[in-house]
Design a protein around this motif. Structure first.
Motif, PDB file in Angstrom:
ATOM      1  N   VAL A  60       0.841  -1.193   0.000  1.00 29.67           N
ATOM      2  CA  VAL A  60       0.000   0.000   0.000  1.00 29.67           C
ATOM      3  C   VAL A  60       0.878   1.245   0.000  1.00 29.67           C
ATOM      4  O   VAL A  60       1.827   1.349   0.783  1.00 29.67           O
ATOM      5  N   ASP A  61       0.565   2.177  -0.877  1.00 32.08           N
ATOM      6  CA  ASP A  61       1.237   3.482  -0.896  1.00 32.08           C
ATOM      7  C   ASP A  61       0.532   4.380   0.108  1.00 32.08           C
ATOM      8  O   ASP A  61      -0.656   4.699  -0.073  1.00 32.08           O
ATOM      9  N   PRO A  62       1.187   4.790   1.200  1.00 35.28           N
ATOM     10  CA  PRO A  62       0.508   5.585   2.226  1.00 35.28           C
ATOM     11  C   PRO A  62      -0.024   6.917   1.726  1.00 35.28           C
ATOM     12  O   PRO A  62      -0.902   7.509   2.359  1.00 35.28           O
ATOM     13  N   ASP A  63       0.468   7.398   0.589  1.00 39.01           N
ATOM     14  CA  ASP A  63      -0.009   8.667   0.043  1.00 39.01           C
ATOM     15  C   ASP A  63      -1.253   8.498  -0.829  1.00 39.01           C
ATOM     16  O   ASP A  63      -1.871   9.483  -1.222  1.00 39.01           O
ATOM     17  N   HIS A  64      -1.604   7.257  -1.123  1.00 36.47           N
ATOM     18  CA  HIS A  64      -2.763   7.026  -1.988  1.00 36.47           C
ATOM     19  C   HIS A  64      -3.584   5.826  -1.489  1.00 36.47           C
ATOM     20  O   HIS A  64      -4.111   5.046  -2.278  1.00 36.47           O
ATOM     21  N   GLU A  65      -3.706   5.675  -0.194  1.00 32.00           N
ATOM     22  CA  GLU A  65      -4.449   4.529   0.328  1.00 32.00           C
ATOM     23  C   GLU A  65      -5.919   4.871   0.534  1.00 32.00           C
ATOM     24  O   GLU A  65      -6.311   6.030   0.626  1.00 32.00           O
ATOM     25  N   LYS A  66      -6.729   3.821   0.608  1.00 34.66           N
ATOM     26  CA  LYS A  66      -8.154   3.966   0.826  1.00 34.66           C
ATOM     27  C   LYS A  66      -8.528   3.350   2.171  1.00 34.66           C
ATOM     28  O   LYS A  66      -7.930   2.376   2.609  1.00 34.66           O
ATOM     29  N   ALA A  67      -9.514   3.930   2.808  1.00 39.86           N
ATOM     30  CA  ALA A  67      -9.959   3.424   4.111  1.00 39.86           C
ATOM     31  C   ALA A  67     -10.617   2.056   3.957  1.00 39.86           C
ATOM     32  O   ALA A  67     -11.266   1.767   2.953  1.00 39.86           O
ATOM     33  N   PHE A  68     -10.427   1.206   4.953  1.00 43.20           N
ATOM     34  CA  PHE A  68     -11.089  -0.102   5.048  1.00 43.20           C
ATOM     35  C   PHE A  68     -10.695  -1.056   3.916  1.00 43.20           C
ATOM     36  O   PHE A  68     -11.465  -1.937   3.558  1.00 43.20           O
ATOM     37  N   VAL A  69      -9.508  -0.892   3.347  1.00 41.51           N
ATOM     38  CA  VAL A  69      -9.071  -1.757   2.255  1.00 41.51           C
ATOM     39  C   VAL A  69      -8.043  -2.777   2.722  1.00 41.51           C
ATOM     40  O   VAL A  69      -8.043  -3.919   2.287  1.00 41.51           O
ATOM     41  N   GLY A  70      -7.161  -2.406   3.626  1.00 40.03           N
ATOM     42  CA  GLY A  70      -6.162  -3.338   4.124  1.00 40.03           C
ATOM     43  C   GLY A  70      -4.876  -3.271   3.329  1.00 40.03           C
ATOM     44  O   GLY A  70      -4.636  -2.333   2.563  1.00 40.03           O
ATOM     45  N   GLY A  71      -4.033  -4.284   3.523  1.00 41.75           N
ATOM     46  CA  GLY A  71      -2.731  -4.328   2.893  1.00 41.75           C
ATOM     47  C   GLY A  71      -1.631  -3.971   3.880  1.00 41.75           C
ATOM     48  O   GLY A  71      -1.884  -3.782   5.079  1.00 41.75           O
ATOM     49  N   LEU A  72      -0.403  -3.870   3.371  1.00 40.35           N
ATOM     50  CA  LEU A  72       0.761  -3.593   4.203  1.00 40.35           C
ATOM     51  C   LEU A  72       1.553  -2.430   3.638  1.00 40.35           C
ATOM     52  O   LEU A  72       1.684  -2.278   2.422  1.00 40.35           O
ATOM     53  N   TYR A  73       2.091  -1.617   4.549  1.00 39.92           N
ATOM     54  CA  TYR A  73       3.076  -0.629   4.140  1.00 39.92           C
ATOM     55  C   TYR A  73       4.407  -1.337   3.892  1.00 39.92           C
ATOM     56  O   TYR A  73       4.575  -2.509   4.226  1.00 39.92           O
ATOM     57  N   SER A  74       5.381  -0.619   3.332  1.00 35.49           N
ATOM     58  CA  SER A  74       6.666  -1.227   3.001  1.00 35.49           C
ATOM     59  C   SER A  74       7.422  -1.712   4.233  1.00 35.49           C
ATOM     60  O   SER A  74       8.303  -2.558   4.132  1.00 35.49           O
ATOM     61  N   ASN A  75       7.090  -1.173   5.433  1.00 30.67           N
ATOM     62  CA  ASN A  75       7.737  -1.632   6.671  1.00 30.67           C
ATOM     63  C   ASN A  75       6.978  -2.783   7.324  1.00 30.67           C
ATOM     64  O   ASN A  75       7.273  -3.169   8.453  1.00 30.67           O
ATOM     65  N   LEU A  76       5.974  -3.327   6.626  1.00 26.67           N
ATOM     66  CA  LEU A  76       5.147  -4.468   7.060  1.00 26.67           C
ATOM     67  C   LEU A  76       4.134  -4.110   8.133  1.00 26.67           C
ATOM     68  O   LEU A  76       3.466  -4.995   8.666  1.00 26.67           O
ATOM     69  N   PHE A  77       3.985  -2.830   8.483  1.00 27.93           N
ATOM     70  CA  PHE A  77       2.866  -2.428   9.328  1.00 27.93           C
ATOM     71  C   PHE A  77       1.582  -2.584   8.510  1.00 27.93           C
ATOM     72  O   PHE A  77       1.553  -2.254   7.317  1.00 27.93           O
ATOM     73  N   ALA A  78       0.531  -3.081   9.145  1.00 22.16           N
ATOM     74  CA  ALA A  78      -0.746  -3.248   8.450  1.00 22.16           C
ATOM     75  C   ALA A  78      -1.376  -1.889   8.177  1.00 22.16           C
ATOM     76  O   ALA A  78      -1.473  -1.044   9.062  1.00 22.16           O
ATOM     77  N   ALA A  79      -1.791  -1.666   6.936  1.00 26.63           N
ATOM     78  CA  ALA A  79      -2.318  -0.371   6.516  1.00 26.63           C
ATOM     79  C   ALA A  79      -3.723  -0.136   7.050  1.00 26.63           C
ATOM     80  O   ALA A  79      -4.551  -1.032   7.085  1.00 26.63           O
ATOM     81  N   HIS A  80      -3.966   1.100   7.468  1.00 28.59           N
ATOM     82  CA  HIS A  80      -5.269   1.569   7.928  1.00 28.59           C
ATOM     83  C   HIS A  80      -4.955   2.792   8.774  1.00 28.59           C
ATOM     84  O   HIS A  80      -4.788   2.653   9.985  1.00 28.59           O
ATOM     85  N   PRO A  81      -4.860   3.953   8.134  1.00 31.74           N
ATOM     86  CA  PRO A  81      -4.193   5.127   8.704  1.00 31.74           C
ATOM     87  C   PRO A  81      -4.358   5.276  10.213  1.00 31.74           C
ATOM     88  O   PRO A  81      -5.490   5.272  10.684  1.00 31.74           O
ATOM     89  N   PRO A  82      -3.238   5.408  10.988  1.00 26.38           N
ATOM     90  CA  PRO A  82      -1.858   5.332  10.497  1.00 26.38           C
ATOM     91  C   PRO A  82      -1.371   3.885  10.334  1.00 26.38           C
ATOM     92  O   PRO A  82      -0.557   3.611   9.488  1.00 26.38           O
ATOM     93  N   PHE A  83      -1.806   2.943  11.170  1.00 23.88           N
ATOM     94  CA  PHE A  83      -1.572   1.523  10.937  1.00 23.88           C
ATOM     95  C   PHE A  83      -2.371   0.747  11.976  1.00 23.88           C
ATOM     96  O   PHE A  83      -2.914   1.316  12.914  1.00 23.88           O
ATOM     97  N   GLN A  84      -2.442  -0.579  11.823  1.00 26.48           N
ATOM     98  CA  GLN A  84      -3.263  -1.416  12.700  1.00 26.48           C
ATOM     99  C   GLN A  84      -2.405  -2.512  13.320  1.00 26.48           C
ATOM    100  O   GLN A  84      -2.169  -3.541  12.695  1.00 26.48           O
ATOM    101  N   ILE A  85      -1.962  -2.294  14.544  1.00 25.50           N
ATOM    102  CA  ILE A  85      -1.131  -3.317  15.184  1.00 25.50           C
ATOM    103  C   ILE A  85      -1.942  -4.576  15.456  1.00 25.50           C
ATOM    104  O   ILE A  85      -1.391  -5.686  15.485  1.00 25.50           O
ATOM    105  N   ASP A  86      -3.264  -4.436  15.630  1.00 26.69           N
ATOM    106  CA  ASP A  86      -4.074  -5.638  15.848  1.00 26.69           C
ATOM    107  C   ASP A  86      -4.107  -6.520  14.608  1.00 26.69           C
ATOM    108  O   ASP A  86      -4.238  -7.740  14.709  1.00 26.69           O
ATOM    109  N   ALA A  87      -3.943  -5.932  13.435  1.00 23.45           N
ATOM    110  CA  ALA A  87      -3.867  -6.743  12.221  1.00 23.45           C
ATOM    111  C   ALA A  87      -2.545  -7.494  12.161  1.00 23.45           C
ATOM    112  O   ALA A  87      -2.507  -8.664  11.767  1.00 23.45           O
TER     113      ALA A  87
END
Length: 211
Positions: free
Chosen positions: A84-111
């Protein structure tokens, strides 16, 4: 309400799955004891679909694993592992940032935590009395591998190796207590006494090879 009365679902693909708590993380819905409820749970998961944020994806992975459905569990793993590109992400979509944090601004440690729990459920499932080995292993995707140090209920530590999609070796030990476990693998059941402080090694047919 899902279990009490008929009603029109206002959002069929909603990310929440609270009514399946009995399947995971609970144990009141199981393939052996409540097959009809498992069928209902499977129907719910099909209707909910595969979309959703990271925490929902990992929960679905664990739910499919409890249903011993390796294909759908693996599909949810693949759904989460999407850059996921953090500059062009969508809410409630999921995926991973390049550092492997789960995407969902800012990130989801529970994921992230949920992902490790869900993969563990694909490899080992446990109750206080039972150990299910490789219940949802995607054999054609992860044909060879080992996992060490998984903790099962009842204070048992589990190591597993598999080759070409088949169970190769299982190691069990309990450091603090003696317990009785029934091992399950592809319809084979073996009941073993696990003494505190002893290590046990079983082959792919659940025969004890070494103590």
């Amino acid at each position: 309400m899902e279990w009490v009365q008929e009603f029109k679902d206002p959002e069929v693909h909603h990310r929440h799955l609270s009514h399946l708590f009995g399947l995971f993380p609970g144990h009141s819905i199981t393939i052996e004891e409540t097959p009809d409820l498992c069928k209902a749970a499977m129907e719910t998961l099909h209707k909910r679909g595969e979309e959703g944020p990271g925490w929902s994806s990992t929960w679905k992975t664990a739910l499919w694993a409890r249903l011993h459905n390796s294909e759908h569990a693996y599909r949810m793993v693949k759904h989460l592992i999407n850059l996921v590109d953090p500059d062009h992400e969508k809410a409630f979509v999921g995926g991973l940032y390049s550092n492997l944090f789960a995407a969902h601004p800012p990130f989801q440690i529970d994921a992230n935590f949920g992902f490790t729990a869900a993969v563990a459920e694909m490899l080992v499932q446990s109750t206080m009395n039972d150990l299910y080995l490789l219940p949802a292993l995607p054999r054609n995707k992860w044909p060879n591998g080992c996992v060490k140090g998984l903790k099962a209920r009842g204070g048992v530590t589990v190591n597993i190796c598999w080759k070409e999609g088949d169970l190769h070796e299982v190691g069990l030990w309990s450091q603090n207590q003696t317990s009785v476990k029934t091992l399950h693998y592809r319809g084979t059941r073996v009941t073993v006494d696990i003494s505190s402080g002893s290590n046990y090694t079983f082959n792919g047919q659940l025969q004890c090879m070494n103590t």
